[in-house]
Design a protein around this motif. Structure first.
Motif, short mmCIF file in Angstrom:
data_model
loop_
_atom_site.label_atom_id
_atom_site.label_comp_id
_atom_site.label_asym_id
_atom_site.label_seq_id
_atom_site.Cartn_x
_atom_site.Cartn_y
_atom_site.Cartn_z
N LEU A 195 0.81 -1.21 0.00
CA LEU A 195 0.00 0.00 0.00
C LEU A 195 0.85 1.27 0.00
CD1 LEU A 195 -2.64 -1.18 2.62
CD2 LEU A 195 -3.04 -0.85 0.18
N GLY A 196 2.02 1.19 0.61
CA GLY A 196 2.85 2.37 0.76
C GLY A 196 3.81 2.63 -0.38
N THR A 197 4.06 1.63 -1.23
CA THR A 197 5.06 1.80 -2.28
C THR A 197 4.57 1.45 -3.67
OG1 THR A 197 5.96 -0.45 -2.12
CG2 THR A 197 6.88 1.21 -0.61
N GLY A 198 3.52 0.65 -3.79
CA GLY A 198 3.08 0.21 -5.10
C GLY A 198 3.96 -0.87 -5.68
N ILE A 199 4.74 -1.53 -4.84
CA ILE A 199 5.63 -2.60 -5.28
C ILE A 199 4.82 -3.71 -5.95
CG2 ILE A 199 5.51 -3.73 -3.03
CD1 ILE A 199 8.32 -4.71 -3.41
N ARG A 200 5.38 -4.31 -7.01
CA ARG A 200 4.72 -5.41 -7.70
C ARG A 200 4.81 -6.69 -6.88
NH1 ARG A 200 7.91 -2.80 -11.74
NH2 ARG A 200 6.66 -1.78 -13.35
N VAL A 201 3.87 -7.62 -7.14
CA VAL A 201 3.87 -8.90 -6.43
C VAL A 201 5.18 -9.64 -6.69
CG1 VAL A 201 2.78 -11.16 -6.24
CG2 VAL A 201 1.35 -9.11 -6.45
N SER A 202 5.62 -9.67 -7.95
CA SER A 202 6.86 -10.38 -8.28
C SER A 202 8.06 -9.76 -7.58
CB SER A 202 7.08 -10.36 -9.80
OG SER A 202 7.16 -9.03 -10.29
N GLU A 203 8.05 -8.44 -7.41
CA GLU A 203 9.15 -7.76 -6.71
C GLU A 203 9.13 -8.11 -5.23
OE1 GLU A 203 9.26 -3.86 -9.69
OE2 GLU A 203 8.25 -3.76 -7.74
N CYS A 204 7.94 -8.18 -4.66
CA CYS A 204 7.81 -8.51 -3.24
C CYS A 204 8.27 -9.95 -2.98
CB CYS A 204 6.37 -8.32 -2.78
SG CYS A 204 6.13 -8.55 -1.01
N VAL A 205 7.91 -10.87 -3.88
CA VAL A 205 8.31 -12.27 -3.72
C VAL A 205 9.82 -12.40 -3.69
CG1 VAL A 205 8.32 -14.52 -4.85
CG2 VAL A 205 6.20 -13.22 -4.74
N GLY A 206 10.51 -11.61 -4.48
CA GLY A 206 11.97 -11.71 -4.55
C GLY A 206 12.70 -10.87 -3.52
N LEU A 207 11.96 -10.22 -2.62
CA LEU A 207 12.57 -9.31 -1.65
C LEU A 207 13.05 -10.09 -0.42
CD1 LEU A 207 13.01 -6.23 -1.35
CD2 LEU A 207 10.87 -6.14 -0.08
N GLY A 225 14.12 -8.79 -17.06
CA GLY A 225 15.39 -8.59 -17.74
C GLY A 225 16.56 -8.44 -16.80
N GLY A 226 16.30 -8.61 -15.49
CA GLY A 226 17.37 -8.50 -14.51
C GLY A 226 17.71 -7.08 -14.11
N ASN A 227 16.95 -6.09 -14.63
CA ASN A 227 17.20 -4.70 -14.25
C ASN A 227 16.88 -4.49 -12.79
OD1 ASN A 227 17.92 -3.94 -16.88
ND2 ASN A 227 15.78 -3.67 -17.45
N GLN A 228 17.72 -3.74 -12.11
CA GLN A 228 17.53 -3.49 -10.68
C GLN A 228 17.23 -2.03 -10.43
OE1 GLN A 228 21.30 -5.19 -9.38
NE2 GLN A 228 20.19 -6.89 -8.45
N ALA A 229 16.44 -1.79 -9.40
CA ALA A 229 16.08 -0.42 -9.06
C ALA A 229 15.96 -0.32 -7.55
CB ALA A 229 14.75 -0.04 -9.71
N ILE A 230 16.18 0.88 -7.05
CA ILE A 230 16.02 1.15 -5.62
C ILE A 230 14.71 1.91 -5.45
CG2 ILE A 230 16.95 2.33 -3.61
CD1 ILE A 230 19.73 1.97 -4.83
N LEU A 231 13.81 1.35 -4.65
CA LEU A 231 12.54 1.99 -4.35
C LEU A 231 12.58 2.51 -2.92
CD1 LEU A 231 10.01 -0.60 -5.88
CD2 LEU A 231 11.07 1.38 -6.97
N TYR A 232 11.83 3.58 -2.68
CA TYR A 232 11.83 4.20 -1.36
C TYR A 232 10.44 4.10 -0.74
CZ TYR A 232 16.24 6.10 -2.99
OH TYR A 232 17.51 6.23 -3.48
N PHE A 233 10.39 4.05 0.58
CA PHE A 233 9.11 3.99 1.28
C PHE A 233 9.04 5.10 2.33
CE2 PHE A 233 12.04 0.74 2.89
CZ PHE A 233 12.21 1.12 4.23
N PRO A 234 7.83 5.60 2.60
CA PRO A 234 7.67 6.71 3.56
C PRO A 234 7.84 6.22 4.99
CG PRO A 234 5.53 5.99 2.74
CD PRO A 234 6.55 5.24 1.96
N ASP A 235 7.91 7.17 5.93
CA ASP A 235 8.15 6.83 7.33
C ASP A 235 7.05 5.96 7.91
OD1 ASP A 235 10.51 8.24 7.37
OD2 ASP A 235 9.59 10.10 8.06
N GLU A 236 5.80 6.15 7.46
CA GLU A 236 4.72 5.35 8.02
C GLU A 236 4.88 3.87 7.69
OE1 GLU A 236 2.83 7.77 4.58
OE2 GLU A 236 4.28 8.07 6.19
N VAL A 237 5.53 3.55 6.58
CA VAL A 237 5.82 2.16 6.26
C VAL A 237 6.96 1.65 7.13
CG1 VAL A 237 6.63 0.56 4.46
CG2 VAL A 237 4.97 2.35 3.90
N ALA A 238 7.99 2.47 7.31
CA ALA A 238 9.14 2.09 8.13
C ALA A 238 8.74 1.82 9.56
CB ALA A 238 10.20 3.17 8.08
#
Length: 240
Positions: A195-207, A225-238
Protein backbone atom coordinates in the motif's frame (compact mmCIF):
# COMPACT_ATOMS: atom_id res chain seq x y z
CA UNK A 1 35.07 -28.27 -0.34
CA UNK A 2 34.71 -24.49 -0.46
CA UNK A 3 32.10 -23.06 1.84
CA UNK A 4 29.13 -21.62 -0.02
CA UNK A 5 28.50 -17.95 0.81
CA UNK A 6 25.30 -17.09 2.64
CA UNK A 7 22.64 -15.07 0.87
CA UNK A 8 23.70 -11.97 2.83
CA UNK A 9 27.33 -12.43 1.78
CA UNK A 10 26.43 -13.03 -1.86
CA UNK A 11 24.11 -10.01 -1.86
CA UNK A 12 26.78 -7.79 -0.33
CA UNK A 13 29.23 -8.88 -3.04
CA UNK A 14 26.65 -8.19 -5.75
CA UNK A 15 25.98 -4.68 -4.40
CA UNK A 16 29.70 -4.01 -4.07
CA UNK A 17 30.23 -5.00 -7.70
CA UNK A 18 27.41 -2.68 -8.82
CA UNK A 19 28.86 0.12 -6.69
CA UNK A 20 32.31 -0.25 -8.23
CA UNK A 21 30.83 -0.20 -11.73
CA UNK A 22 28.93 2.99 -10.90
CA UNK A 23 31.92 4.69 -9.26
CA UNK A 24 34.02 3.94 -12.35
CA UNK A 25 31.77 6.44 -14.18
CA UNK A 26 32.23 9.14 -11.55
CA UNK A 27 34.89 11.68 -10.62
CA UNK A 28 37.49 11.24 -7.85
CA UNK A 29 35.47 13.58 -5.61
CA UNK A 30 32.55 11.13 -5.67
CA UNK A 31 34.77 8.16 -4.94
CA UNK A 32 36.34 10.05 -2.03
CA UNK A 33 32.89 10.76 -0.62
CA UNK A 34 31.69 7.16 -0.95
CA UNK A 35 34.84 5.82 0.71
CA UNK A 36 34.39 8.25 3.60
CA UNK A 37 30.84 7.09 4.39
CA UNK A 38 31.65 3.38 4.14
CA UNK A 39 32.10 2.79 7.92
CA UNK A 40 28.61 4.11 8.71
CA UNK A 41 26.55 2.91 5.73
CA UNK A 42 25.45 -0.31 4.05
CA UNK A 43 26.37 -1.30 0.48
CA UNK A 44 22.82 -0.49 -0.62
CA UNK A 45 23.03 3.04 0.81
CA UNK A 46 26.34 3.69 -0.93
CA UNK A 47 24.99 2.36 -4.22
CA UNK A 48 21.94 4.63 -3.94
CA UNK A 49 24.17 7.65 -3.25
CA UNK A 50 26.48 6.79 -6.16
CA UNK A 51 23.55 6.43 -8.58
CA UNK A 52 22.09 9.74 -7.41
CA UNK A 53 25.43 11.47 -8.03
CA UNK A 54 25.78 9.86 -11.46
CA UNK A 55 22.32 11.12 -12.43
CA UNK A 56 23.10 14.61 -11.13
CA UNK A 57 26.33 14.97 -13.09
CA UNK A 58 24.74 13.55 -16.25
CA UNK A 59 21.99 16.15 -15.85
CA UNK A 60 24.59 18.94 -15.62
CA UNK A 61 26.31 17.64 -18.75
CA UNK A 62 23.12 17.31 -20.81
CA UNK A 63 20.89 20.08 -19.50
CA UNK A 64 23.02 22.90 -18.06
CA UNK A 65 24.88 24.84 -20.76
CA UNK A 66 27.88 25.95 -18.65
CA UNK A 67 28.74 22.30 -18.01
CA UNK A 68 27.86 20.91 -21.45
CA UNK A 69 30.04 18.06 -22.63
CA UNK A 70 31.61 17.51 -19.19
CA UNK A 71 31.29 13.78 -18.49
CA UNK A 72 30.46 12.62 -14.93
CA UNK A 73 34.00 11.27 -14.41
CA UNK A 74 35.75 14.44 -15.70
CA UNK A 75 34.84 16.78 -12.86
CA UNK A 76 37.62 18.37 -10.82
CA UNK A 77 37.11 19.88 -7.37
CA UNK A 78 37.38 23.36 -8.92
CA UNK A 79 34.65 22.56 -11.44
CA UNK A 80 32.38 21.17 -8.72
CA UNK A 81 32.93 24.48 -6.89
CA UNK A 82 31.31 26.25 -9.86
CA UNK A 83 27.98 24.47 -9.31
CA UNK A 84 25.37 26.83 -7.89
CA UNK A 85 22.13 26.47 -5.97
CA UNK A 86 20.28 27.34 -9.19
CA UNK A 87 21.74 24.21 -10.82
CA UNK A 88 20.49 22.02 -7.98
CA UNK A 89 17.05 23.65 -8.18
CA UNK A 90 17.00 22.90 -11.91
CA UNK A 91 17.96 19.28 -11.18
CA UNK A 92 15.01 18.86 -8.80
CA UNK A 93 12.69 20.20 -11.49
CA UNK A 94 14.27 17.84 -14.05
CA UNK A 95 13.48 14.87 -11.79
CA UNK A 96 9.76 15.37 -12.43
CA UNK A 97 10.28 13.71 -15.83
CA UNK A 98 13.49 12.41 -17.39
CA UNK A 99 14.75 9.63 -19.66
CA UNK A 100 17.72 7.26 -19.47
CA UNK A 101 20.03 6.13 -22.28
CA UNK A 102 17.46 3.52 -23.38
CA UNK A 103 14.76 6.21 -23.59
CA UNK A 104 12.92 4.74 -20.61
CA UNK A 105 10.79 7.32 -18.82
CA UNK A 106 11.27 8.09 -15.12
CA UNK A 107 9.64 10.52 -12.73
CA UNK A 108 10.21 11.42 -9.09
CA UNK A 109 7.59 12.73 -6.71
CA UNK A 110 8.42 14.71 -3.58
CA UNK A 111 9.85 11.71 -1.71
CA UNK A 112 12.25 10.79 -4.53
CA UNK A 113 13.36 14.40 -4.86
CA UNK A 114 13.95 14.62 -1.12
CA UNK A 115 16.16 11.52 -1.23
CA UNK A 116 18.28 12.85 -4.08
CA UNK A 117 18.64 16.27 -2.50
CA UNK A 118 19.73 14.57 0.74
CA UNK A 119 22.46 12.83 -1.25
CA UNK A 120 23.64 16.12 -2.73
CA UNK A 121 23.58 17.81 0.67
CA UNK A 122 25.72 15.04 2.17
CA UNK A 123 28.12 15.23 -0.79
CA UNK A 124 28.57 19.01 -0.81
CA UNK A 125 28.79 19.19 2.98
CA UNK A 126 31.54 16.55 2.93
CA UNK A 127 33.56 18.39 0.25
CA UNK A 128 33.17 21.70 2.10
CA UNK A 129 34.34 20.21 5.41
CA UNK A 130 37.35 18.66 3.65
CA UNK A 131 38.24 22.03 2.15
CA UNK A 132 37.69 20.78 -1.40
CA UNK A 133 35.18 23.54 -2.22
CA UNK A 134 34.81 27.03 -0.77
CA UNK A 135 31.08 26.89 0.03
CA UNK A 136 28.21 24.45 0.45
CA UNK A 137 25.59 25.68 -2.03
CA UNK A 138 23.31 22.70 -1.37
CA UNK A 139 22.41 24.23 2.01
CA UNK A 140 20.72 27.08 0.12
CA UNK A 141 18.24 24.73 -1.59
CA UNK A 142 14.96 24.09 0.21
CA UNK A 143 13.86 20.52 0.71
CA UNK A 144 10.80 19.72 -1.48
CA UNK A 145 7.62 19.58 0.58
CA UNK A 146 5.67 16.37 0.65
CA UNK A 147 1.98 16.52 -0.13
CA UNK A 148 0.24 13.91 1.94
CA UNK A 149 -2.02 11.61 -0.06
CA UNK A 150 -3.79 8.31 0.63
CA UNK A 151 -1.38 5.39 0.35
CA UNK A 152 -3.36 3.97 -2.57
CA UNK A 153 -6.33 5.10 -4.61
CA UNK A 154 -8.61 3.68 -1.99
CA UNK A 155 -10.74 5.44 0.54
CA UNK A 156 -8.87 5.93 3.80
CA UNK A 157 -11.35 3.77 5.70
CA UNK A 158 -10.86 0.97 3.14
CA UNK A 159 -7.11 1.00 3.70
CA UNK A 160 -7.65 1.05 7.47
CA UNK A 161 -10.03 -1.93 7.29
CA UNK A 162 -7.55 -3.95 5.23
CA UNK A 163 -4.76 -3.33 7.73
CA UNK A 164 -7.02 -3.84 10.75
CA UNK A 165 -8.17 -7.19 9.40
CA UNK A 166 -4.59 -8.32 8.79
CA UNK A 167 -3.62 -7.32 12.31
CA UNK A 168 -6.66 -8.62 14.21
CA UNK A 169 -7.54 -11.74 12.23
CA UNK A 170 -11.24 -10.98 12.61
CA UNK A 171 -13.62 -13.55 11.08
CA UNK A 172 -10.99 -16.28 11.20
CA UNK A 173 -11.78 -19.63 12.77
CA UNK A 174 -10.19 -20.54 16.10
CA UNK A 175 -7.73 -22.83 14.30
CA UNK A 176 -6.85 -20.13 11.80
CA UNK A 177 -6.35 -17.62 14.62
CA UNK A 178 -3.68 -19.85 16.20
CA UNK A 179 -1.74 -19.77 12.95
CA UNK A 180 -2.46 -16.05 12.58
CA UNK A 181 -0.65 -15.35 15.85
CA UNK A 182 2.59 -16.32 14.13
CA UNK A 183 1.96 -14.57 10.80
CA UNK A 184 0.04 -11.37 11.62
CA UNK A 185 3.12 -9.15 11.83
CA UNK A 186 4.48 -10.54 8.56
CA UNK A 187 1.12 -10.11 6.82
CA UNK A 188 0.71 -6.56 8.12
CA UNK A 189 4.23 -5.67 6.98
CA UNK A 190 3.72 -7.05 3.49
CA UNK A 191 0.38 -5.29 3.03
CA UNK A 192 1.79 -1.99 4.32
CA UNK A 193 4.66 -2.31 1.87
CA UNK A 194 2.23 -2.90 -1.01
CA UNK A 195 0.00 0.00 0.00
CA UNK A 196 2.85 2.37 0.76
CA UNK A 197 5.06 1.80 -2.28
CA UNK A 198 3.08 0.21 -5.10
CA UNK A 199 5.63 -2.60 -5.28
CA UNK A 200 4.72 -5.41 -7.70
CA UNK A 201 3.87 -8.90 -6.43
CA UNK A 202 6.86 -10.38 -8.28
CA UNK A 203 9.15 -7.76 -6.71
CA UNK A 204 7.81 -8.51 -3.24
CA UNK A 205 8.31 -12.27 -3.72
CA UNK A 206 11.97 -11.71 -4.55
CA UNK A 207 12.57 -9.31 -1.65
CA UNK A 208 14.80 -10.36 1.25
CA UNK A 209 15.57 -8.69 4.58
CA UNK A 210 19.09 -7.93 3.36
CA UNK A 211 17.65 -5.90 0.46
CA UNK A 212 16.13 -3.33 2.82
CA UNK A 213 18.06 -0.37 4.23
CA UNK A 214 16.29 1.76 6.84
CA UNK A 215 19.08 4.35 6.70
CA UNK A 216 17.60 5.55 3.42
CA UNK A 217 14.12 4.00 3.75
CA UNK A 218 14.78 2.08 0.55
CA UNK A 219 15.12 -1.40 -0.88
CA UNK A 220 16.52 -3.05 -4.00
CA UNK A 221 14.17 -4.85 -6.41
CA UNK A 222 14.92 -6.90 -9.51
CA UNK A 223 12.63 -6.43 -12.50
CA UNK A 224 12.16 -8.08 -15.88
CA UNK A 225 15.39 -8.59 -17.74
CA UNK A 226 17.37 -8.50 -14.51
CA UNK A 227 17.20 -4.70 -14.25
CA UNK A 228 17.53 -3.49 -10.68
CA UNK A 229 16.08 -0.42 -9.06
CA UNK A 230 16.02 1.15 -5.62
CA UNK A 231 12.54 1.99 -4.35
CA UNK A 232 11.83 4.20 -1.36
CA UNK A 233 9.11 3.99 1.28
CA UNK A 234 7.67 6.71 3.56
CA UNK A 235 8.15 6.83 7.33
CA UNK A 236 4.72 5.35 8.02
CA UNK A 237 5.82 2.16 6.26
CA UNK A 238 9.14 2.09 8.13
CA UNK A 239 7.33 2.42 11.46
CA UNK A 240 5.49 -0.88 10.98
Amino acid sequence: MAKQPTYAEANARRLTKLLRETLAELAPACREFIRAIEPTTTPLTRLAYARDLRLFFKFLRDEQEPFGGLSPNDWTYAQIGRIGAVDIDAFLDYLSLYFNENDSEYSNKELGKQRKLSTLRSFFKFLFKRGRISSDVSALVDMPKRHEKPILRLEIDEVARILDFAESGAALSERQKKFHEHTSLRDLTILTLFLGTGIRVSECVGLNIEDIDFAINGFMVTRKGGNQAILYFPDEVADV
